[in-house]
Design a protein around this motif. Structure first.
Motif, short mmCIF file in Angstrom:
data_model
loop_
_atom_site.label_atom_id
_atom_site.label_comp_id
_atom_site.label_asym_id
_atom_site.label_seq_id
_atom_site.Cartn_x
_atom_site.Cartn_y
_atom_site.Cartn_z
N LYS B 57 0.63 -1.42 0.08
CA LYS B 57 0.00 -0.21 -0.45
C LYS B 57 0.64 1.43 -0.07
CE LYS B 57 -2.20 -1.20 3.51
NZ LYS B 57 -1.36 -2.61 3.79
N SER B 58 2.04 1.40 0.89
CA SER B 58 2.57 2.36 1.35
C SER B 58 3.59 2.83 -0.39
CB SER B 58 3.38 2.46 2.18
OG SER B 58 3.03 2.54 3.60
N SER B 59 4.18 1.28 -0.64
CA SER B 59 4.99 1.37 -1.74
C SER B 59 3.62 1.93 -3.68
CB SER B 59 4.93 0.71 -2.66
OG SER B 59 6.35 -0.16 -1.39
N ASP B 193 5.23 -8.95 -9.84
CA ASP B 193 6.68 -9.74 -10.45
C ASP B 193 6.57 -11.35 -9.04
OD1 ASP B 193 6.55 -8.12 -8.06
OD2 ASP B 193 9.29 -8.35 -8.06
N ALA B 251 5.09 -2.29 -7.65
CA ALA B 251 5.09 -1.01 -7.05
C ALA B 251 6.76 -0.12 -6.86
CB ALA B 251 4.51 -0.66 -5.89
N1 GTP Z 1 8.53 -7.70 -5.32
C1 GTP Z 1 7.93 -6.75 -4.68
N2 GTP Z 1 8.25 -5.67 -3.73
C2 GTP Z 1 7.54 -5.19 -3.20
C3 GTP Z 1 6.03 -4.28 -3.97
N3 GTP Z 1 5.39 -3.84 -3.91
C4 GTP Z 1 5.80 -3.27 -2.55
N4 GTP Z 1 6.41 -4.24 -2.37
C5 GTP Z 1 7.38 -4.91 -0.56
O1 GTP Z 1 6.55 -5.21 0.16
C6 GTP Z 1 6.92 -4.47 1.65
C7 GTP Z 1 5.97 -4.52 1.33
O2 GTP Z 1 5.83 -2.64 1.41
P1 GTP Z 1 4.59 -1.90 1.70
O3 GTP Z 1 4.68 -0.47 0.70
O4 GTP Z 1 5.07 -1.42 2.86
O5 GTP Z 1 3.51 -2.40 2.05
P2 GTP Z 1 2.01 -2.03 2.83
O6 GTP Z 1 0.90 -2.75 2.17
O7 GTP Z 1 2.31 -0.09 3.44
O8 GTP Z 1 2.79 -2.34 5.06
P3 GTP Z 1 1.64 -2.07 6.08
O9 GTP Z 1 1.68 -0.45 5.85
O10 GTP Z 1 2.84 -2.49 7.03
O11 GTP Z 1 0.76 -2.96 5.50
C8 GTP Z 1 8.62 -3.95 1.52
O12 GTP Z 1 9.33 -4.56 1.23
C9 GTP Z 1 8.18 -3.25 -0.56
O13 GTP Z 1 9.86 -2.71 -0.94
C10 GTP Z 1 6.34 -5.46 -4.97
O14 GTP Z 1 5.66 -4.56 -6.48
N5 GTP Z 1 7.43 -6.00 -6.13
#
Ligand code: GTP
Ligand code: MG
Lengths: 134, 340
Positions: B57-59, B193, B251
């Motif tokens: 989500k954050s990404s 990916d 992302a």
């Molecule tokens: N391989 C891969 N990893 C990703 C991708 N998008 C995000 N990540 C990884 O996934 C992990 C979690 O990403 P976040 O963006 O922090 O996810 P989030 O949903 O915001 O997480 P929370 O806020 O903790 O619920 C990180 O290590 C990112 O680098 C993607 O498209 N591919």
């Protein structure tokens, strides 16, 4: 209603370890603080910007690289230029005693070496916030 | 107070930051300012980003913000993380994935802790959105906690809701359980990916084909019913329905972001061209007033009722002298007496 204390925990400089910073972040959360954690390699500008947007009460810096005498004044300066002169800085890391007076003169309000009991840090922050519960 | 309002309307970041603090703290200082700002709100498009922890989500917020900045739009971001129910503390870590946005004065990121609220947002997130809206941000991205099951707050707050999935074990089942089809305006399978992404996409598409529920917009148009977020009904065949598109993104490589931005734009155009903006806003207002009223009434009630009285009633319930519903009736009767 009790005000929630918000702290930015930032890791400036180029060294790649943030284990210590994470331990502190968790300890502060467990003490009831809201900890904004920004991760590794934060520039002074990034730190000041995050402190401003998050309207934090304290900025906590974790510096293990020994570069504190270069980093802290720079961060203080950028924070001041963002009208954050009233936001105190606390510092964690390996800080030689002879550097401490200079850092304190720059407005660093607490210096904590590795292995400092987190309760010490917590009560210091409460004291800084003028919180009677400290 | 006027100074702060003016500073905020003129885009002072310090003013925005301070007011967001007052709003989150539910400080008495905040309410006259929110009153003054309210006429200046209603311009931003609010995009909710929800989905299980770690799905990206954050990404994705980072990617979307960059895309909107490239269109010269001002972007406000609110990222919500959970408050520990045991200590009252929180670690707010979403900024870690948003470092690309630093140094851009057209972006403002604020982290919020839930502070006891359970629906995926903080109780004060709506007012925080209004602050950013009044300050002139065109797009407001709201990242929810991502607990999965009870993310109902976001659909009651955002104009477009994105549900983020990632490939992995049991997604298909999880999706049904969490009722994400009902809350999603756009479904995103991030981490495309990773192996299994296509499978997740087709599982979601299949579910949409089989049992796409009457959309929320339909429901609103027909009933505008209070507190109902989903009411699967047979839609009238002559009315257009929004079918959530399913998109793949990466992302971390900024892949699929342009398509996502354009899907959000299509949803926005759908809402606006179908004349749904007004009824949907009415529904949001109705729900918000209902929530606020409930809280205010409970507050009033507890102020006029002594804790000893409540304790006594609790004892009576525990002793099986009084059933819970009769206990409520009794407390209400006592309250009426106290205020009359
Ligand atoms: N391989 C891969 N990893 C990703 C991708 N998008 C995000 N990540 C990884 O996934 C992990 C979690 O990403 P976040 O963006 O922090 O996810 P989030 O949903 O915001 O997480 P929370 O806020 O903790 O619920 C990180 O290590 C990112 O680098 C993607 O498209 N591919
Ligand atoms: Mg996140």
């Amino acid at each position: 209603m009790k005000k929630n204390i918000r702290i930015l925990i930032a890791k400036p400089g180029l060294d790649g370890h943030d284990r210590g910073a994470k331990v502190i972040a968790r300890a502060l959360r467990d003490a009831g603080f809201e900890v904004i954690y920004t991760g590794l390699r934060q520039t002074p500008e990034m730190i000041a910007e995050a402190a401003l947007q998050e309207d934090v009460d304290v900025v906590g810096l974790s510096i293990l690289s020994g570069a504190h005498m270069a980093l802290v004044p720079k961060i203080r300066e950028v924070m001041d230029s963002h009208e954050l002169g009233d936001v105190p800085i606390i510092l964690g890391g390996i800080i030689p005693d002879e550097d401490k007076p200079a850092l304190e003169a720059m407005g660093v309000r607490g210096i904590f070496g590795p292995g400092t009991n987190t309760e010490v840090i917590v009560s210091k922050i409460h004291a800084m916030m003028g919180d009677a519960s400290a | 107070m006027d100074d702060l309002v003016n500073a905020l309307l003129n885009g002072s970041r310090r003013a925005v930051a301070r007011l967001l603090t007052w709003v989150s703290d539910e400080s008495p200082q905040a309410s006259p300012i929110l009153t003054a700002l309210f006429p200046h709100t209603g311009k931003a498009w609010v995009i909710g980003i929800t989905g299980a922890p770690g799905t990206g989500k954050s990404s994705l917020v980072n990617c979307l913000a960059k895309a909107y900045r490239a269109q010269n739009l001002l972007v406000g971001i609110i990222a919500v993380d959970p408050t520990s129910p045991f200590t009252g503390g929180a670690i707010l870590g979403d900024r870690i994935r948003m470092r690309d946005l630093s140094g851009d004065s057209g972006v403002f990121i604020r982290s919020m802790a839930t502070r006891g609220s359970l629906g995926g947002l903080a109780r004060t997130t709506r007012d925080a959105i209004r602050v950013l809206d009044a300050a002139g941000f065109d797009i407001i991205l709201v990242e929810t906690v991502g607990a999965g099951q009870s993310e109902v707050d976001i659909v009651r707050t955002a104009h477009t809701t994105l549900v983020i999935e990632a490939p992995g074990l049991g997604d298909e089942v999880q999706a049904i359980k969490a009722g994400i089809l009902e809350i999603a305006d756009v479904l995103v399978v991030n981490k495309a990916d990773r192996p299994g992404a296509h499978k997740t996409v087709s599982a979601l598409r299949m579910m949409l084909d089989i049992g796409h529920p009457a959309s929320r917009t339909q429901m609103t148009a027909h009933h505008g019913q209070l507190l109902e977020v989903k009411t699967p009904e047979t839609p009238h065949s002559d009315e257009p329905i929004w079918i959530p598109p399913v998109l793949e993104t990466i992302a971390t490589d900024e892949k699929g972001v342009a398509e996502l931005v354009s899907a959000i734009q299509k949803h926005r155009e759908f809402i606006q061209s179908q004349g749904l903006s007004a009824p949907l806003e009415r529904q949001r207002i109705e729900i918000e007033l209902h929530e606020r009223l409930r809280e205010a009434l409970i507050q009033q009630l507890l102020e006029s009722t002594s804790p000893e009285y409540v304790m006594d009633v609790i004892n009576q319930v525990q002793n099986r002298q009084l059933d819970p519903q009769s206990a409520v009736t009794k407390i209400l009767a006592n309250h009426k007496q106290m205020v009359s």
